[in-house]
Design an enzyme around this catalytic site. Structure first.
Site, short mmCIF file in Angstrom:
data_model
loop_
_atom_site.label_atom_id
_atom_site.label_comp_id
_atom_site.label_asym_id
_atom_site.label_seq_id
_atom_site.Cartn_x
_atom_site.Cartn_y
_atom_site.Cartn_z
N LYS A 493 0.83 -1.20 0.00
CA LYS A 493 0.00 0.00 0.00
C LYS A 493 0.87 1.25 0.00
O LYS A 493 2.09 1.18 0.21
CB LYS A 493 -0.93 0.00 1.22
CG LYS A 493 -0.21 -0.01 2.56
CD LYS A 493 -1.19 -0.08 3.71
CE LYS A 493 -0.46 -0.07 5.06
NZ LYS A 493 -1.39 -0.07 6.20
N ARG A 591 -9.64 0.89 15.64
CA ARG A 591 -9.55 1.67 14.41
C ARG A 591 -10.64 1.21 13.45
O ARG A 591 -11.53 1.96 13.11
CB ARG A 591 -8.15 1.50 13.81
CG ARG A 591 -7.82 2.47 12.71
CD ARG A 591 -6.34 2.41 12.32
NE ARG A 591 -5.94 1.10 11.80
CZ ARG A 591 -4.72 0.82 11.36
NH1 ARG A 591 -3.78 1.74 11.38
NH2 ARG A 591 -4.42 -0.38 10.88
N TYR A 719 15.55 31.47 3.22
CA TYR A 719 14.44 32.28 3.71
C TYR A 719 14.60 32.57 5.20
O TYR A 719 14.98 31.71 5.98
CB TYR A 719 13.12 31.55 3.50
CG TYR A 719 12.67 31.48 2.05
CD1 TYR A 719 12.34 32.64 1.35
CD2 TYR A 719 12.55 30.26 1.40
CE1 TYR A 719 11.93 32.58 0.03
CE2 TYR A 719 12.13 30.19 0.08
CZ TYR A 719 11.83 31.35 -0.60
OH TYR A 719 11.42 31.28 -1.91
N MET A 768 11.10 24.88 -1.10
CA MET A 768 10.18 23.99 -1.79
C MET A 768 10.92 23.02 -2.71
O MET A 768 10.60 21.83 -2.74
CB MET A 768 9.16 24.79 -2.61
CG MET A 768 8.18 23.91 -3.38
SD MET A 768 7.00 24.84 -4.37
CE MET A 768 5.95 25.51 -3.08
#
Length: 823
Positions: A493, A591, A719, A768
């Site tokens: 998964k 869950r 930054y 980023m």
């Protein structure tokens, strides 16, 4: 190879059943999945703790294989094939290889050590190939199985062998020594690999030296501990006069003493003293490992009495060794298998098997192949054999590059031939590559890396490399912990925990796992569309996905009465019968799952229902990795036993039961039931430091240095000016950032990257698309590789620093980061 099967009965000390007439074999196999198996194959049915190749014999007989070495004859098969029955099939394979080795009498170089074996082997092959027709171990075939398979490839035209032997514990090398029987021994670097298999360093060296028991010449780096071991070794094995040929940076009594070493611009100049003369040598590498490996090669050349001019001319042409097959995304929905640095017959057979395992559903298979060197066959015989391999592996298109292969074009169906790489590149657009799996395999001189570059999908220079061999290793490690007949579900998964779902699923299918597990239906659909045929369980199915689950023959986990009724409604509408479902019980995770007070209603709903079949009953452990909460785990297991048994008794069913996850496999071996679920452990992560050392790293996130600059004291980086230089500082910029999955919390000197095996602290905020690191103490330049995580830092180290878990680190890596799979 062409051997009469009857002649092997005494060699293998076998009992024969079914063999009446003379049968000749020309191929040895241990892989039931290989398309190269045929009527003249002798198949050794190897068995392991959790593997038994005898189970695949009926399929092999259907495919035309008639000759088998077995420990037992499976039921209903007597009389249907020729069987040589032995006590142990691995021992028989090794005995056969030792017998076959003794049919040949040319020199053999045997290599062992902790590091550098494969590189030294490949370099010696390059250095000696102008003068010898060499047979060598393909790839890193140096194990108890790999060595016999390597030696069996010898033929009458070879006149020099180079084989490597790898061991992980005691009592292994004696078996390999019987098979290789080297005349020249090379001991490469002794490091920490496989330390866990030995009491100490001396025991490890003693075991490795057994490869040289009857070896007249041993080449090695002179150290106090190795010399001590060799003294004891010589006293024990005084079979005949033995030459110890040593080298050293520090010990002047060595046969070859390195007087001077200077590295500059990725090259190293050394001066060495040999037989009272001093010589200069330029090595085209600057790292210490490559220098040591080159010196080992130097001593082999000196032993062969090459002149200094030849030695220099050849060693300065040494090259980085590619020891892996890489799978890359290609243009026009193609997959590229990059094996562009070698071209020999044995490695072609390996690459073709890998091609088959990685081909997507409905994709055609293309092979781009250069002239093949050092086969030991005449060209006529060689290309006849290659053409047969192409047919056996059902290759749709062959593109040959080189004058020799082009002259045999008539042997290859659906082929196109080019005299050289340049001619192919000129025609590449007209060849219309699309929806294909393309194996690119060529000798170094053909520069096939240019072809790979043209056919590879263009992405930015940050890649996540996935080691498929490490996945196989980790899978087998956990499988070895299972009781016989316990099934294995493997979780793929979340895009294979960030590593790539389809490619890993294909590998697991190759390993014949019992189930795959995904979280949502779309993950399972993607795998089915990719050609995966294994049963796939969907752990978190939404009711809206039930029609798709049925359409694609996925198997849903059902965890509530509402969900069960919704699925039953659709199942009745589609008039299904015995559709497999998996019942999830909540034993304390809270869950998903049926709680104890809902079991009665569950039973009533399922009783007498023929549209679905309970394929398995499962639950999930909340704290199997934490010894402080093992009492809670035992309560979960007890409740699971109680509720699952009630379901089985009242519904009169006998489904698979499973509750153990990765840490449960290791910590609660008595609760394996019929199946376990392997997750994070497959990807090389354990919560137990003692277990972690047995797992191999799977994913390595790599990038490069985009720019290097020096900033003065007082200047800032990034930054918010969060890093202020207190002195002149060298800063490197790396093209990876939080959009690629690197947490901003890893910035500001919390985290680091690895450049040239040194830590480079991340300075300033992670941006980023890039991050900046301090490389003031590192000799690096633009374009140099950078490791973001892998062996160092590990995802475990990163998770600890960020107060999270490795799962989050791994699954956060963006899809825009290219995945490269290799073996």
């Amino acid at each position: 190879m062409s051997l009469n099967l009857k002649s092997l009965i005494s060699v293998l000390n076998a009992k024969c059943e079914g063999l009446e007439n003379d049968v000749f074999i020309d191929h040895i196999s241990i892989d039931s999945r290989s398309l190269q198996n045929g009527s003249q194959t002798l198949f050794f049915a190897l068995t392991g703790v959790n593997n038994d190749a005898h189970l695949f014999i009926p399929d092999l007989i259907e495919k035309g294989v008639q000759n088998f070495v077995v420990h037992y004859i499976p039921k209903e098969l007597p009389g249907k094939a020729n069987f040589l029955v032995v006590e142990n099939t691995l021992d028989a394979l090794q005995e056969f290889a030792a017998y076959y080795r003794n049919l040949f009498h040319f020199p053999i170089i045997g290599l062992t050590g902790s590091n550098g074996k494969t590189i030294v082997k490949e370099w010696l092959n390059f250095l000696l190939s102008p003068d010898y027709n060499i047979i060598r171990s393909p790839k890193s075939y140096n194990s108890q199985v790999g060595v016999p398979l390597s030696v069996i490839a010898i033929n009458e035209k070879h006149n020099l062998g180079i084989f490597e032997a790898g061991i992980s514990t005691v009592n292994e090398m004696a078996k390999l020594e019987k098979i290789i029987k080297p005349n020249i021994g090379v001991l490469t670097n002794i490091g920490s690999a496989h330390d866990e298999g030995f009491l100490n360093l001396v025991q490890k060296i003693d075991e490795k030296l057994l490869l040289f028991k009857d070896c007249p010449v041993i080449i090695y780096q002179k150290t106090e501990v190795v010399d001590s071991c060799l003294t004891q070794f010589a006293a024990e094995y005084m079979m005949h006069p033995r030459k110890l040929f040593s080298w050293s940076f520090t010990d002047k009594s060595a046969d070859v003493f390195i007087l001077k070493k200077e590295s500059k611009n990725d090259h190293t100049n050394i001066q060495y003293q040999y037989q009272n003369e001093t010589f200069a040598l330029e090595i085209p590498f600057s790292d210490s490992a490559s220098i040591e490996n080159a010196i080992s090669c130097l001593l082999v050349l000196l032993h062969f009495k090459y002149d200094q001019t030849t030695i220099q001319n050849r060693i300065e042409m040494l090259y980085p060794v590619r020891m892996r097959l890489e799978v890359k995304n290609g243009i026009n929905n193609c997959s590229i298998i990059d094996d562009s640095y070698s071209s020999d017959f044995q490695s072609l057979k390996i690459a073709l098997d890998f091609l088959e395992s990685q081909t997507k559903k409905n994709a055609s298979k293309t092979v781009i192949l250069s002239d093949i060197f050092q086969s030991g066959f005449s060209n006529e015989e060689l290309y006849s054999k290659v053409a047969q391999l192409i047919v056996d592996n059902k290759i749709n298109r062959v593109i040959g590059i080189g004058a020799t292969i082009s002259s045999f074009a008539a042997k290859f169906p659906n082929s196109q031939m080019f005299q050289n790489t340049a001619a192919f590149i000129q025609s590449i657009e007209s060849l219309n590559f699309q929806n294909e799996t393309i194996l690119i395999k060529g000798a170094r001189s053909f520069e096939f890396e240019e072809i790979v570059s043209l056919l590879e999908e263009k992405t930015h220079e940050t890649v996540l490399e996935i080691n498929l061999d490490a996945i196989s290793h980790n899978f087998n490690y956990f499988k070895s912990k299972l009781a016989p007949n316990v099934k294995m579900m493997v979780m793929v998964k979340a895009f294979g925990y960030g590593n790539g779902g389809l490619e890993i699923a294909k590998l697991l299918e190759h390993h014949k796992v019992d189930y795959l597990g995904v979280a949502f239906a779309d993950e399972g659909i993607s795998l089915k569309n990719g050609g995966i045929k294994l049963p796939i369980m969907v752990l978190n199915p939404e009711s809206t996905s039930f029609p798709s689950i049925i359409q694609y023959q996925l198997e849903p986990e059902i965890y509530s009465i509402k969900g069960l009724n919704a699925f039953l409604k659709i199942a009745r509408e589609k008039k299904l019968k015995d559709f497999p479902i998996h019942i999830k019980i909540d034993t304390g995770m809270h869950r998903l799952g049926f709680e104890e007070n809902t079991i009665e209603e569950l039973i009533e709903t399922l009783k007498g229902n023929s549209t679905v079949r309970v394929q398995s009953i499962l639950s999930h452990l909340a704290t199997s990795d934490d010894p402080k909460h093992y009492d809670f785990v035992n309560k979960q297991i007890a409740l699971f036993e109680k509720l699952s048994s009630r379901l089985m008794n009242e519904l009169n069913i006998n489904p698979i039961r499973h509750i153990l996850n990765t840490s449960g496999i290791s910590n609660f071996p008595d609760s394996q039931y019929n199946m376990v679920r392997l997750g994070i452990g497959l990807y090389g992560v354990s919560n137990d430091p003692a277990e972690q050392k047995y797992l191999e790293n799977v994913g390595t996130l790599k990038s490069i240095i985009s720019q290097v600059r020096n900033i003065p004291a007082g200047d800032s980086v990034g930054y918010g000016r969060r890093f202020m230089a207190n002195k002149e500082t060298k800063i490197a910029t790396i093209p990876i950032g939080y959009a690629d999955g690197i947490s901003r919390l890893w910035g500001n000197e919390v985290g680091f990257v690895n450049i040239k095996n040194q830590k480079a602290p991340i300075v300033g905020s992670v941006c980023m698309d890039m991050l900046m690191v301090n490389v003031s103490e590192i000799d690096c330049k633009e374009g140099d590789p950078v490791i973001i995580f892998g062996e160092s830092p590990t995802v475990i180290e990163m998770a600890e620093a960020l107060k999270t878990i490795p799962y989050e680190i791994m699954t956060s890596i963006s899809q825009r980061v290219k995945r490269v799979f290799f073996r």
